[in-house]
Design a protein around this motif. Structure first.
Motif, mmCIF file in Angstrom:
data_model
loop_
_atom_site.group_PDB
_atom_site.id
_atom_site.type_symbol
_atom_site.label_atom_id
_atom_site.label_comp_id
_atom_site.label_asym_id
_atom_site.label_seq_id
_atom_site.Cartn_x
_atom_site.Cartn_y
_atom_site.Cartn_z
ATOM 1 N N GLU A 52 -7.138 6.023 -11.716
ATOM 2 C CA GLU A 52 -5.931 6.590 -11.384
ATOM 3 C C GLU A 52 -5.820 7.512 -10.556
ATOM 4 O OE1 GLU A 52 -1.283 6.985 -12.903
ATOM 5 O OE2 GLU A 52 -2.762 6.758 -14.181
ATOM 6 N N LEU A 53 -5.217 7.391 -9.251
ATOM 7 C CA LEU A 53 -5.005 8.595 -8.282
ATOM 8 C C LEU A 53 -3.651 8.636 -7.799
ATOM 9 C CD1 LEU A 53 -8.438 7.635 -6.243
ATOM 10 C CD2 LEU A 53 -8.002 9.472 -7.866
ATOM 11 N N GLU A 54 -3.390 10.016 -6.996
ATOM 12 C CA GLU A 54 -2.026 10.276 -6.714
ATOM 13 C C GLU A 54 -2.094 10.866 -5.369
ATOM 14 O OE1 GLU A 54 1.504 11.402 -9.009
ATOM 15 O OE2 GLU A 54 0.716 13.264 -8.319
ATOM 16 N N ALA A 55 -1.334 10.466 -4.442
ATOM 17 C CA ALA A 55 -1.389 11.514 -2.977
ATOM 18 C C ALA A 55 0.018 11.891 -2.833
ATOM 19 C CB ALA A 55 -1.767 10.737 -2.027
ATOM 20 N N GLU A 56 0.276 13.087 -2.404
ATOM 21 C CA GLU A 56 1.536 13.631 -2.066
ATOM 22 C C GLU A 56 1.429 13.355 -0.667
ATOM 23 O OE1 GLU A 56 4.512 17.568 -2.529
ATOM 24 O OE2 GLU A 56 2.166 17.697 -3.283
ATOM 25 N N THR A 57 2.236 12.463 -0.172
ATOM 26 C CA THR A 57 2.152 11.992 1.529
ATOM 27 C C THR A 57 3.126 12.986 2.175
ATOM 28 O OG1 THR A 57 3.891 10.428 0.968
ATOM 29 C CG2 THR A 57 1.277 9.682 0.812
ATOM 30 N N GLU A 58 4.269 13.222 1.423
ATOM 31 C CA GLU A 58 5.318 14.291 2.021
ATOM 32 C C GLU A 58 5.909 15.020 0.893
ATOM 33 O OE1 GLU A 58 7.099 11.624 6.082
ATOM 34 O OE2 GLU A 58 8.066 11.485 3.720
ATOM 35 N N PRO A 59 6.527 16.181 1.151
ATOM 36 C CA PRO A 59 7.162 16.866 -0.015
ATOM 37 C C PRO A 59 8.078 15.921 -0.707
ATOM 38 C CG PRO A 59 7.156 18.237 2.295
ATOM 39 C CD PRO A 59 6.627 16.888 2.502
ATOM 40 N N GLY A 60 7.911 16.060 -2.056
ATOM 41 C CA GLY A 60 8.868 15.139 -2.939
ATOM 42 C C GLY A 60 8.468 13.631 -2.870
ATOM 43 N N VAL A 61 7.400 13.376 -2.366
ATOM 44 C CA VAL A 61 6.858 11.752 -2.319
ATOM 45 C C VAL A 61 5.413 11.899 -2.802
ATOM 46 C CG1 VAL A 61 6.450 9.614 -0.821
ATOM 47 C CG2 VAL A 61 8.068 11.505 -0.173
ATOM 48 N N LYS A 62 5.296 11.059 -4.012
ATOM 49 C CA LYS A 62 3.783 11.096 -4.368
ATOM 50 C C LYS A 62 3.668 9.537 -4.555
ATOM 51 C CE LYS A 62 3.888 15.404 -7.040
ATOM 52 N NZ LYS A 62 3.552 16.128 -8.019
ATOM 53 N N ILE A 63 2.404 9.058 -3.889
ATOM 54 C CA ILE A 63 2.177 7.737 -4.125
ATOM 55 C C ILE A 63 1.173 7.574 -5.109
ATOM 56 C CG2 ILE A 63 1.203 5.881 -2.683
ATOM 57 C CD1 ILE A 63 4.092 6.648 -1.934
ATOM 58 N N SER A 64 1.323 6.390 -5.798
ATOM 59 C CA SER A 64 0.395 6.224 -7.216
ATOM 60 C C SER A 64 -0.481 5.334 -6.575
ATOM 61 C CB SER A 64 1.294 5.977 -8.317
ATOM 62 O OG SER A 64 0.343 5.183 -9.312
ATOM 63 N N TYR A 65 -1.868 5.424 -6.830
ATOM 64 C CA TYR A 65 -2.628 4.331 -6.344
ATOM 65 C C TYR A 65 -3.916 4.111 -7.201
ATOM 66 C CZ TYR A 65 -5.312 7.728 -3.706
ATOM 67 O OH TYR A 65 -6.215 8.528 -3.077
ATOM 68 N N LEU A 66 -4.490 2.886 -7.350
ATOM 69 C CA LEU A 66 -5.722 2.771 -8.209
ATOM 70 C C LEU A 66 -7.084 2.532 -7.168
ATOM 71 C CD1 LEU A 66 -4.017 0.391 -10.855
ATOM 72 C CD2 LEU A 66 -4.162 2.829 -10.938
ATOM 73 N N HIS A 67 -7.923 2.790 -8.011
ATOM 74 C CA HIS A 67 -9.427 2.686 -7.287
ATOM 75 C C HIS A 67 -10.004 1.845 -8.444
ATOM 76 C CE1 HIS A 67 -13.167 4.495 -5.453
ATOM 77 N NE2 HIS A 67 -13.044 2.918 -5.363
ATOM 78 N N PHE A 68 -10.284 0.386 -8.138
ATOM 79 C CA PHE A 68 -11.174 -0.339 -8.976
ATOM 80 C C PHE A 68 -12.567 -0.391 -8.483
ATOM 81 C CE2 PHE A 68 -6.696 -1.882 -9.198
ATOM 82 C CZ PHE A 68 -6.713 -2.156 -10.461
ATOM 83 N N LYS A 69 -13.591 -0.221 -9.352
ATOM 84 C CA LYS A 69 -14.969 0.135 -9.083
ATOM 85 C C LYS A 69 -15.770 -0.953 -9.464
ATOM 86 C CE LYS A 69 -14.132 4.961 -8.964
ATOM 87 N NZ LYS A 69 -14.537 6.544 -9.751
ATOM 88 N N SER A 70 -16.951 -1.401 -8.485
ATOM 89 C CA SER A 70 -17.698 -2.460 -8.694
ATOM 90 C C SER A 70 -19.007 -1.572 -8.677
ATOM 91 C CB SER A 70 -17.652 -3.599 -7.654
ATOM 92 O OG SER A 70 -18.072 -2.857 -6.434
ATOM 93 N N GLU A 71 -19.966 -2.471 -9.338
ATOM 94 C CA GLU A 71 -21.156 -1.998 -9.429
ATOM 95 C C GLU A 71 -21.878 -2.186 -7.856
ATOM 96 O OE1 GLU A 71 -23.452 -3.415 -12.765
ATOM 97 O OE2 GLU A 71 -22.028 -2.798 -14.194
ATOM 98 N N ASN A 72 -22.637 -1.482 -7.609
ATOM 99 C CA ASN A 72 -23.593 -1.901 -6.373
ATOM 100 C C ASN A 72 -22.580 -2.050 -5.145
ATOM 101 O OD1 ASN A 72 -25.995 -1.402 -7.670
ATOM 102 N ND2 ASN A 72 -25.707 -3.639 -8.448
ATOM 103 N N THR A 73 -21.627 -1.290 -5.088
ATOM 104 C CA THR A 73 -20.553 -1.536 -4.135
ATOM 105 C C THR A 73 -20.713 -1.802 -2.744
ATOM 106 O OG1 THR A 73 -18.372 -1.044 -3.223
ATOM 107 C CG2 THR A 73 -19.841 0.957 -3.932
ATOM 108 N N LYS A 74 -20.318 -2.823 -2.037
ATOM 109 C CA LYS A 74 -20.775 -2.978 -0.520
ATOM 110 C C LYS A 74 -19.583 -2.441 0.490
ATOM 111 C CE LYS A 74 -23.082 -7.334 -1.800
ATOM 112 N NZ LYS A 74 -23.073 -8.903 -1.449
ATOM 113 N N GLY A 75 -18.633 -2.089 -0.092
ATOM 114 C CA GLY A 75 -17.443 -1.663 0.796
ATOM 115 C C GLY A 75 -16.319 -1.649 -0.134
ATOM 116 N N ILE A 76 -15.138 -1.398 0.552
ATOM 117 C CA ILE A 76 -13.843 -1.392 -0.078
ATOM 118 C C ILE A 76 -12.621 -2.226 0.361
ATOM 119 C CG2 ILE A 76 -11.530 0.248 -0.287
ATOM 120 C CD1 ILE A 76 -13.416 2.496 -0.808
ATOM 121 N N VAL A 77 -11.971 -2.913 -0.482
ATOM 122 C CA VAL A 77 -10.927 -3.743 0.033
ATOM 123 C C VAL A 77 -9.589 -3.087 -0.232
ATOM 124 C CG1 VAL A 77 -9.554 -5.824 -0.618
ATOM 125 C CG2 VAL A 77 -12.171 -5.899 -0.431
ATOM 126 N N PHE A 78 -9.018 -2.861 0.765
ATOM 127 C CA PHE A 78 -7.500 -2.013 0.748
ATOM 128 C C PHE A 78 -6.689 -3.061 0.709
ATOM 129 C CE2 PHE A 78 -4.167 0.617 2.306
ATOM 130 C CZ PHE A 78 -4.499 2.012 1.704
#
Length: 288
Positions: A52-78
């Motif tokens: 679980e991760l969080e980014a403060e994009t603007e003052p007072g705005v926090k965006i919650s996001y998840l990073h699902f991890k695979s073994e031997n990853t080839k890249g990322i699906v956004f």
């Protein structure tokens, strides 16, 4: 009885204006159906490793996001989700990509899940680009695939138009929110009342990476003709997959959908060879 055309015209204008104002002031409730999560909620999924991760994009705005991890990853699906619930439930779909050895980044829009901030058209787009920029710092764009589902296809198309991902995948795409309104209220000049500007069709004109569109043949919310129209914007750069008998929310329940994903990701690893059309029947005139 003499018909007073002037009064009829006034009534039509007033009714149109009334409905337009309802759309203008209440479109948050029409377009977004968020699920809020308590700050201490813990994300956990079977067969998935998640951070679980969080980014403060603007003052007072926090965006919650998840990073699902695979073994031997080839890249990322956004992954950009639909307009309901939160990543608590949407997170289950990450397994469709981790099984293909791709990590998944999935965020909650403002006001969804643990994300905070007032939803506006510009604010949503800013947040998404902000998190995408964080991903770009970790992974080169040639290893990023942008995936959107339903209303998320508008945001996904925007990202692909303004950046350079390896691939854009649209699942059950919308054409624009204005068209969504006009489908049910065709006489309303929606462009004057819809504040959430999300013109997928305009974004697709500026996309340089390959585009894959997946749509259910029996989608009643967004008719399959929408996907056909979008696929015709850049026909040489787009592949359309129609999942027979699938609707808007159940495309993933069809085996054909997962076969399509396999085909798409196989092409990512080993792109289709270029065809020499001079050695095909492309230009043969057959009249008999």
């Amino acid at each position: 009885m003499k018909i007073d055309l002037y009064n009829i015209a006034v009534i039509i204008i007033l009714v149109t204006l009334f409905l337009g104002l309802i759309i203008y002031f209440f479109q948050q409730k029409f377009f977004f159906h968020p699920e809020k999560l308590p700050p201490d909620f813990k994300f956990a999924y079977d067969q998935l490793t998640v951070e679980e991760l969080e980014a403060e994009t603007e003052p007072g705005v926090k965006i919650s996001y998840l990073h699902f991890k695979s073994e031997n990853t080839k890249g990322i699906v956004f992954y950009l989700k639909g307009n309901t619930k939160s990543i608590k439930g949407w997170g289950k779909f990450a397994i469709d990509f981790t099984r293909l050895n791709y990590d998944v980044i999935m965020l909650d829009y403002r006001g969804f899940g643990k994300s905070t901030g007032k939803r506006t058209s510009d604010g949503l787009k800013y947040d998404i680009q902000f998190v995408y920029n964080l991903v770009k710092q970790q992974v080169p764009e040639e290893r990023i695939i942008v995936y959107g589902r339903s209303i998320g296809t508008g945001f996904a198309s925007m990202l692909a138009a303004n950046n350079n991902p390896r691939l854009l995948i649209l699942n059950s795409p919308i054409y624009s929110l204005e068209r969504a309104v006009n489908r049910y209220l065709p006489w309303i000049p929606a462009k004057y009342f819809v504040r959430f500007n999300l013109p997928t069709y305009k974004y697709l004109r500026k996309v340089h990476c390959p585009i894959k569109i997946i749509h259910g043949s029996d989608d009643r919310l967004v008719p399959v003709k929408t996907a056909i129209e979008l696929s015709e914007i850049q026909p040489e750069n787009t592949r359309l997959y129609i999942i027979l008998k699938a609707g808007h929310v159940d495309v993933h329940k069809f085996k054909e959908y997962h076969k399509v994903l396999d085909e798409i990701f196989e092409d990512v690893e080993e792109p289709e060879r270029e065809i020499n059309y001079q050695h095909t029947s492309l230009n043969i005139n057959h009249r008999n």
